[in-house]
Design an enzyme around this catalytic site. Sequence first.
Site, PDB file in Angstrom:
ATOM      1  CG  ASN A 449       0.008  -5.039   1.578  1.00  0.00           C
ATOM      2  OD1 ASN A 449       0.719  -4.041   1.655  1.00  0.00           O
ATOM      3  ND2 ASN A 449      -0.582  -5.579   2.636  1.00  0.00           N
ATOM      4  CD  GLU A 450       2.631  -4.694   5.009  1.00  0.00           C
ATOM      5  OE1 GLU A 450       1.797  -5.300   5.674  1.00  0.00           O
ATOM      6  OE2 GLU A 450       3.086  -3.585   5.348  1.00  0.00           O
ATOM      7  CB  ILE A 451       2.992 -11.905   0.525  1.00  0.00           C
ATOM      8  CG1 ILE A 451       1.516 -11.442   0.507  1.00  0.00           C
ATOM      9  CG2 ILE A 451       3.091 -13.408   0.752  1.00  0.00           C
ATOM     10  CD1 ILE A 451       0.656 -12.141  -0.503  1.00  0.00           C
ATOM     11  CB  SER A 497       4.371  -3.134  -2.079  1.00  0.00           C
ATOM     12  OG  SER A 497       4.613  -1.911  -1.401  1.00  0.00           O
TER      13      SER A 497
END
Length: 847
Positions: A449-451, A497
């Site tokens: 997530n969002e890295i 994502s």
Amino acid sequence: MSVSLLLMAAVPIYSQAKPNSMAKTSVSLLSGWQFREVGKEDWHPATVPGSVHTDLLQNKLIDDPFYRDNEQKLQWIGKTDWEYQTTFTAKPELLGREHLELVFEGLDTYAKVFLNDQHLLDTDNMFRTWRVDCKRALKPGVNTLRIRFRSPINEILPVMAKMNYQLPSPNDQGEKTYPYTRKAAYQFGWDWGPRFVTCGIWKPARIDAWDQLRVADVHIVQEQVSVDIARLNAEVDVVAATDSEATLIIDNAATKTVITRKQVKLVPGSNSLSVAFTIPHPLLWWPNGLGSHPLYNFRARLLINDALVDQLSTRTGLRSLELRQIADEQGKSFAFIINGVPVFAKGGNWIPADSFPTRVSRAKYSQLLESVRDTNMNMLRVWGGGIYESNDFYELCDEMGILIWHDFMFAGSMYPGTQEFLDNVRYEAIDNVKRLRNHPSIVIWAGNNEIEAGWMNWGWKKNLPASLWEDYQKIFHGVLPEVCAALDPSRPYWPSSPHGGLADDPNSLRSGDTHFWGVWHAAEPFANYEKQTPRFMSEFGFQSFPQIETVNSYTTPADHNIQSAVMLAHQKHPRGNQLIREYMLREYQEPKDFESFLYVSQVLQAEGIKIGAEHLRRIMPHNMGSLYWQIDDCWPVASWSSIDYYGRWKALQFYARRFYSNLLITPHVDGQNLNFYVVSDLIKPAQAQLNVSLLDFDGQVLMNTNKAVTVSALQSQSYLSIPVSSLLSGKDTKRIFLLCELLVDGKPVSNNEYFFAPYKNLLMPTPRITTDVVLTKGGFKVSLTTDKFARAVYLNVPDGGGVFSDNYFDLLPGRKMEVEYRTPNKMLPDQLRSKIKIRSMVDAFER
Ligand code: BMA
């Protein structure tokens, strides 16, 4: 026809294999557990699976962690070492077996395991399964199993002290240790979650006893699936002790009919067996809303000399899957194709349903997932800061046709790239991909997530050593896709994502998936949702408060002020309450009291997300997904959720059922015209009638037009266009609204309203709502009528213990609305009538 009948009609029922004392057995180790703080004398009873926090609570050694600001007072638990112990009796039959293995399906997290004081195992990953030989350590009679858990925070502090940079972990509300530990990130605090750093035996434990072999895994590979035929491969992992000849039988576990059998040669160690078979005319598994979700039960049995030695069953659904990414003028498409049909993904993001995940019963998962199913959703994203969920979760998703976008459990930080860490991640991925790959519901694996977005867009790249990006590549472009390609090639792997796909911005609108947070984090107006034209929106969201009953669970009346210390302790976003108020005052006046504020916040959230979701659907097939942030909560809190911790639907959940309806009528002003779009997620065209009326708040019809339309399948299209000027000429826009209805076979399937001014500028009359209650088979039918337009009518029965079939709806003069009320509590219709509290928007403000 049942699945079992269709399967293998011509194949004989198998004869029962000879009973075999050599067959594998298991001894469960779930009872007799005790726990204590390391260094203290007294033991207390413990529950396994469980966690130290829930054990302390059950023993009344701490107060409810969710009450008021208790969270703060309980931080010591995560900084303390704990030990667990149980005793069990080993019978001679058990001790006589060739292989005795201690199995932990999950230990949270840094643990040393001792059997009769022999050190057998060290663990460092909450998400892995552990299996260790325990034959040497077991003894006749009473055995003692002891597990010592070290504080996950203290474990990492010395590691961090040696670093000359800090891994970014903005959500960790303490010492920022979480990226170093393979443990659920949200338990260290998140912008909707409290910080409870748990430890304990969070999944079942047992001893496996076997002699010749055990079946370790069964994977049903779907080589090709169509309406005509399913070509499948059963891949069976067997661990054998010696060379032997065996028979592998694949059967239908439900009907006990043999599908296929094969003679195999086994060698000592791991054996990968494979047997191909077909199912003619399979029943296809479809996502919710597109068809049914039949499941097939397969069982792999290993026989030696006709005696059954071990067996393992699994269940799957047969469907084809493709993530279609085709270059086009705008960039590249991003659509899930199931059984050849492009599926518009409708749903939201899923977080763990409790800070203490072992408390989530199958019944709780059911209630939440039924809420997802019943609101026309077909996809959840299992977000990377949580957990690989329990088997119950995936089984229920399979049964309900809920597709899963599955992140691996990495979120919101960079991660180490040491060989030790990479190996740990690899084993974790292997364990979980193997456990989950037979679930038809899972349609994509995503790295994190969002890295990538954090590194590229949030300044991490500028401020941190470049080697961290190399570490990133090793995990998300190395280890994880390698595991997926080896163990689960039928599913797409997506590195992060959001991820762009084309070599540009990870959060690109041109390709891949998008998280849009201009609304909320950047305080942009809701209307800006309509400026976003992504290919697949995997996050967008807005917060609200839970309803008063939920707030009452963690407050006293003295806390009932949005800015009180306790209300702020249950709002984890630093500017959360402020942002809700700021947006609220754009649309509404200041609510008159605390309870009204909660109610308006829910309508505000629902109306806002509705703008986003309807837009995302209108621009299909350019965009093929709408997953809002977030479905559920892990404790009672103000958050982006649409269902609160207790399973109570917020306004947004009721709205979601409307804006995710398979046929959606959605009016929109494009330039000078009001266009009436119908979005269809149906596979076939539909004959429908479009009704559009302009009404005033007294119910007077100022204009009405009807049109018969053929709604194209899997399309968004405007079927009627009216110039705004002609519609409004001579009308007072403060007193009118537009009602749009779509009917199929004379029955309304979707309706929507359009207002020409923000709520606070409307001259909303005070409605008089009357109710009638009659007893029905399953509960009560509540009929409502009104003399004037009533906005966002909210029905509540304080302490009624029940739920309404619909809520937060607009009530129109001259139109009766009927809803069901179901409650396990006994009451008479008259009692219910007197108890129902009804409010509509006008009640929220001083008059
Ligand atoms: C997204 C999520 C979460 C977060 C949410 C709200 O970025 O991935 O990390 O809780 O926004 O800020």
